[in-house]
Scaffold this active site. Structure first.
Site, PDB file in Angstrom:
ATOM      1  N   ASP A 173       0.866  -1.305  -0.269  1.00  0.00           N
ATOM      2  CA  ASP A 173      -0.004   0.043   0.173  1.00  0.00           C
ATOM      3  C   ASP A 173       0.844   1.367   0.043  1.00  0.00           C
ATOM      4  O   ASP A 173       2.143   1.023   0.386  1.00  0.00           O
ATOM      5  CB  ASP A 173      -0.978  -0.086   1.259  1.00  0.00           C
ATOM      6  CG  ASP A 173      -2.239   0.732   0.867  1.00  0.00           C
ATOM      7  OD1 ASP A 173      -2.418   1.482   0.080  1.00  0.00           O
ATOM      8  OD2 ASP A 173      -3.235   0.143   1.357  1.00  0.00           O
ATOM      9  N   TRP A 174       0.313   2.306  -0.220  1.00  0.00           N
ATOM     10  CA  TRP A 174       0.911   3.617  -0.462  1.00  0.00           C
ATOM     11  C   TRP A 174       1.568   4.242   0.759  1.00  0.00           C
ATOM     12  O   TRP A 174       1.118   4.380   1.742  1.00  0.00           O
ATOM     13  CB  TRP A 174       0.142   4.477  -1.221  1.00  0.00           C
ATOM     14  CG  TRP A 174      -0.016   4.590  -2.641  1.00  0.00           C
ATOM     15  CD1 TRP A 174      -0.172   5.673  -3.752  1.00  0.00           C
ATOM     16  CD2 TRP A 174       0.119   3.421  -3.699  1.00  0.00           C
ATOM     17  NE1 TRP A 174      -0.340   4.976  -4.822  1.00  0.00           N
ATOM     18  CE2 TRP A 174      -0.123   3.768  -4.898  1.00  0.00           C
ATOM     19  CE3 TRP A 174      -0.136   2.232  -3.257  1.00  0.00           C
ATOM     20  CZ2 TRP A 174      -0.288   2.949  -6.018  1.00  0.00           C
ATOM     21  CZ3 TRP A 174      -0.049   1.006  -4.343  1.00  0.00           C
ATOM     22  CH2 TRP A 174      -0.058   1.638  -5.773  1.00  0.00           C
TER      23      TRP A 174
END
Length: 591
Positions: A310-311
């Protein structure tokens, strides 16, 4: 039309007659360490509204330069932020591919997007439909519960995405909405693990087809091994929501939909930010967690695709002008390079939302990570580009983009699904469907939409019926980015509730609540003449159901609690766990 020819100097990796594996092996052998490092990052990019490439100094949510990312840092995986016209997006993606073709090896760009076919507008989760066909949120598809419809939706999304150049969908989100407070529920199908697995498989096949190929959009399924059971219902985008817990012992329940997704051929997997607490897994975020990414996902479940974190796991970043710490939960003490090494050791292939390939170069040259390990991940990423046909034709037809995206067929299908997803919760004295042309008092409904159904009046005392649209309550958060993640208290503020109840005493009131997550409203349920729930619907869609022009088919994808005390006493990982809910999961009336 697209008349560009792909770049070809006669290298084996440019030969479409060879297999993806053969082409990958040839290209990998030609790459420098720096070029390999660039492939391990999948970051955000925006465009100018006219379809031109964005550079330093142009307005953007976060500062960025296309030239720096593509040519200096060597990145070729980008997540487009923002909503734009279809033609402009096609122009931009072709310009981006032309720029990529001019680099030393001509590696094409893989362009991805968060969901953009519904109503949510959250830069950290999903984008409003804009030019694309507009459907209910995924939670509304869960309310309908029709796998054939989900496949049709995903196939529509596939055709719209291909028209503008998106080749990776950062969805479906197949977490289970077990905590009523969690802010990400609208992106799920609800909390039924069996149904979620069935709909996830249909979704993946609609986007990818039976096998991944040149007409596919690859799916990045999220958030492994199941977001949702976040402590106190907070979200791990933020430090106060980092803990993921299983007080009810239902870890396998949350994992079940991912098994179905893997069986359906999901191409990519995104682990969530959460830090598991009180389990036999290491207490570090899933993007750093070898027990989860290698032990569970790779070894036990047999997943062979791409794992993209995820970012924002490695470095602090400015978002909307405010600093956010890296979501390195459990490894906050490590340096960015050490975090990258731990994530690679855990089994990740790519870092979402980051753009620091120099860390990878440093790790290899220092001996901390072998180049062979880097090659394994880069090989997976390049192979998918070959399978998707990006090396053979990365360009799109600009004129076709305008014809395909949001076309009448797709728009009508989305609008029909909006109506089907609406859920009738109460209908006192069989008030619905309304007939004739009553005098309507409105709140939250556009008068121009209601004018086709009755006479709009400004005084509730003069109305035959009031129609009120409401949103799920939430707590305001001071941070700009967090303000998009609606969290906390699910009950209506006392003043707003009192005004609604006064209205209901004055005139029979039809209330429609948009359920982006569960809401607490027993008083409204007791006093509304009719009560509906929607999961993303236009005013016209709601009024069509109210007046019997369309049939609501929705069933609640989660229960609606009676009080916040009941929510607080429930277990975060257990579905439908509040005491004496106002409406149980699965509730819905047929008119």
């Amino acid at each position: 039309m697209n008349t560009r020819a792909p770049r070809n100097e006669g290298h084996p990796y440019q030969n479409p007659a060879l297999t993806p594996d053969e082409r990958t092996e040839d290209l990998l052998a030609r790459m420098t360490l720096e070029e390999k490092a660039g492939q391990l990052f999948h970051t955000m990019l925006t465009m100018n509204p006219d379809g031109t490439l964005i550079e330093t100094g142009d307005p953007a949510m976060v500062p960025m330069s296309t030239t720096d990312l593509l040519e200096t840092k060597g990145l070729t995986h980008f997540n487009l932020l923002g909503s734009y016209g279809a033609r402009e997006m096609a122009l931009w993606q072709n310009a981006l591919q032309e720029r990529a073709a001019a680099t030393r090896l001509g590696i094409p760009v893989t362009l991805s997007t968060d969901p953009r076919n519904a109503f949510t507008d959250n830069p950290g989760a999903a984008l409003n439909a804009g030019a694309f066909s507009q459907w209910p949120e995924p939670i509304g598809l869960g309310a309908i519960g029709d796998a054939e419809l989900v496949h049709r939706f995903a196939d529509t999304v596939r055709r719209e995405y291909l028209a503008v150049g998106f080749r990776v969908a950062l969805h479906p989100q197949i977490d289970l909405a077990t905590d009523p407070r969690w802010s990400r529920q609208s992106g799920t199908f609800g909390n039924d693990a069996r149904l979620t697995g069935e709909l996830a498989a249909a979704y993946i096949r609609g986007l990818q087809g039976d096998t991944l190929g040149s007409q596919s959009v690859a799916t990045m399924v999220k958030h492994f091994p199941g977001g949702g059971p976040q402590k106190d219902g907070e979200d791990p985008h933020f430090p106060h929501g980092k803990e993921q817990i299983y007080p009810g012992g239902m870890r396998d329940h949350h994992l079940a939909p991912f098994k179905a997704a893997i069986a359906a051929g999901a191409s990519q997997m995104m682990p969530y930010y959460g830090q598991p607490i009180g389990t036999d897994w290491e207490e570090v975020g899933f993007g750093f967690n070898k027990d989860v990414l290698t032990g569970l996902l790779r070894d036990e479940l047999g997943f062979t695709g791409i794992v993209c974190t995820d970012w924002g796991l490695l470095t602090d970043a400015k978002i909307l002008g405010e600093t956010h710490v890296a979501r390195a939960w459990g490894v906050e003490h490590l340096s960015p390079a050490e975090r990258a090494a731990k994530s690679l050791d855990a089994g990740a292939d790519q870092f979402g939302g980051e753009q620091c390939p120099e860390l990878i170069v440093e790790l290899v040259r220092s001996g901390r990570i072998t180049e062979t390990r880097i090659d394994a991940s880069v090989g997976r990423l390049l192979r998918e580009k070959f399978v998707l046909g990006l090396f053979d034709n990365p360009y799109v037809d600009i004129d076709a983009a305008s014809r395909i995206v949001g076309n009448p067929e797709f728009t009508a299908a989305g609008e029909d699904a909006q109506r089907r997803a609406i859920t009738v919760l109460t209908n006192r004295d069989t008030l619905l469907p309304l007939t004739g042309a009553p005098k309507l008092y409105l709140q939250g409904v556009r008068p121009e939409a209601a004018a086709a159904y009755g006479q709009v009046v400004s005084d509730p005392a003069q109305a035959d019926i009031a129609v009120v649209r409401l949103s799920t309550p939430y707590e305001e958060r001071a941070n700009k980015f967090e303000s998009f993640f609606h969290s906390g208290d699910l009950s209506f503020p006392p003043a707003e509730l009192a005004a609604l109840l006064d209205l209901m005493k004055t005139v029979p009131t039809i209330a429609c609540v948009n359920l982006e997550r569960a809401a607490v409203f027993p008083e409204i349920a007791d006093h509304a003449a009719a009560l509906l729930a929607d999961f993303g619907a236009s005013d016209t869609a709601v009024l069509d159901v109210v007046f019997g022009h369309a049939t609501a088919q929705g069933r609640l994808p989660f229960e609606l609690p009676r009080s916040m005390a009941a929510v607080a006493a429930s277990r975060e990982d257990v579905p439908n766990d509040t005491e004496d809910p106002v409406f149980p999961a699965g509730h819905g009336l047929t008119l």
